[in-house]
Design a protein around this motif. Structure first.
Motif, short mmCIF file in Angstrom:
data_model
loop_
_atom_site.label_atom_id
_atom_site.label_comp_id
_atom_site.label_asym_id
_atom_site.label_seq_id
_atom_site.Cartn_x
_atom_site.Cartn_y
_atom_site.Cartn_z
N THR A 106 -16.39 -90.54 39.50
CA THR A 106 -16.86 -91.81 38.95
C THR A 106 -16.54 -91.89 37.47
OG1 THR A 106 -18.62 -91.83 40.60
CG2 THR A 106 -18.86 -93.31 38.73
N GLU A 144 -18.65 -86.17 42.99
CA GLU A 144 -18.72 -87.63 42.93
C GLU A 144 -18.93 -88.09 41.48
OE1 GLU A 144 -18.36 -91.40 44.10
OE2 GLU A 144 -18.06 -89.63 45.36
N CYS A 198 -25.94 -87.25 43.83
CA CYS A 198 -24.62 -87.55 44.38
C CYS A 198 -23.70 -86.33 44.42
CB CYS A 198 -23.95 -88.65 43.55
SG CYS A 198 -23.61 -88.17 41.85
#
Length: 351
Positions: free
Chosen positions: A70, A66, A62
């Motif tokens: 997250t 990201e 990812c």
């Protein structure tokens, strides 16, 4: 993803282990991590964060950005938490207690800020004063075929990333800039045939559009200009290969063209293209930097404007206008336009 030093990797692994021990599956689900890449079983638990980081760095991962986003969203202690009131997980019940900022957290914050500085914002606003804003949209770099297959010089162009006005320049924006302290030449504060602050400014010559960009650049200390012709078509297509960014046909419900309204419409009236740009088809013709040539032979292939002068000195306009037929509103259609022309269908947007 930016490369991480060994120290930064260890810090990130420790951070994930510290924050995510009870919620590691939640993190994997949020990142859509394949189960096959994370070790399972009690003996493998200590290696899970290392395996996750390796996957983040892999071509199928990812990416670090990201991952950090997250973690911010679902971790028990967000990366930007006030560490003076952080959760100390060694305390039963995970109660909030005063703790001193750790080296781990301080370094993670520095890493996060460094990463975010490398990533351009997807959009920003320029304040022009008196409540008038200029919305700019990030256009990512990419390649596309410029023109149409049966055109002379149909060719591939690689365009660097840039920012483009979300809308054509409006009359409110024009007035805000034109009333700044006078520079090289004056700009009429209200040149348009159709009046309205949220209508696109029109009856603008090419040189006036360039002068607007010069004033705006001095005011904001950014480099504003007209788009190159290839930048304009690339942004208009937004990854599509059809006649319009909406498909191979266009209707009056998608754009203002063909006298169906009889005047310009407020910017943003119709749906945007996939890049989030409005009014790329119809409403007003948009000036580009380039001199007009009837063939793409010899045109730049790197996104730059074509500045070798043609015999008549004509410039390129793109996009069609409220009075154009649908054919002239195609993504690839280009118009020869004299730079001194102040037609009531002539407008522009900035990059």
């Amino acid at each position: 993803m930016p490369d991480l030093s060994i120290e930064e990797r260890l810090i990130l692994v420790d951070h994930i282990n510290f924050l995510m021990q009870p919620d590691f599956e939640k993190l994997m689900f949020a990142l859509n991590v394949p189960n096959s890449v994370i070790p399972s079983g009690q003996a493998a638990q200590g290696n899970r964060a290392i395996a996750l980081l390796q996957w983040v760095k892999s071509p199928g991962g990812c990416g670090l950005i990201e991952l950090l986003k997250t973690l911010d969203a679902i971790a028990p202690v967000p990366l930007d938490v006030d560490m003076e009131r952080a959760v100390d997980k060694s305390v039963p019940g995970s109660q909030k207690v005063p703790v001193q900022p750790s080296i781990l957290t301080s370094t993670m914050l520095e890493m996060k800020e460094t990463v975010e500085r490398r990533v351009p914002p997807q959009a920003f606003q320029e304040d022009l004063g008196n409540g008038v804003k200029l919305d700019m949209v990030y256009i990512p770099k990419g390649k596309f075929f410029m023109g149409e297959p049966d055109w002379k010089g149909y060719h591939s162009v690689e365009v660097p990333a840039f920012y483009m006005g979300k809308y054509p320049v409006t009359q409110s924006q024009w007035k805000a800039v034109s009333t700044l302290p006078k520079r090289d030449q004056g700009l009429h504060p209200s040149p348009s045939k159709f009046k309205g602050g949220d209508l696109p400014v029109e009856k603008i010559s090419w040189s006036e559009a360039v002068e607007f960009c010069n004033w705006l650049s001095r005011h904001t200390e950014r480099d504003y200009r007209l788009s190159s012709e290839s930048e304009w078509e690339y942004a208009c297509r937004a990854g599509t290969e059809t006649a319009y960014s909406f498909g191979d046909s266009i209707t009056s419900g998608q754009s203002n063209f063909g006298k169906n309204v009889g005047k310009t419409t407020p910017v943003g009236t119709y749906d945007p293209n996939p890049f989030g740009l409005y009014d790329m088809h119809g409403n007003v013709w948009e000036w580009c930097q380039d001199y007009y040539h009837d063939s793409y032979k010899g045109a730049p292939t790197d996104g730059r404007a074509r500045m070798d002068r043609n015999l008549l000195g004509g410039r390129v306009s793109r996009g069609g206008s409220w009075i154009s037929n649908s054919r002239n509103c195609r993504s690839a259609f280009r118009l020869f336009n004299y730079p001194g022309n102040r037609y009531f269908g002539n407008g522009f947007r900035v990059v």
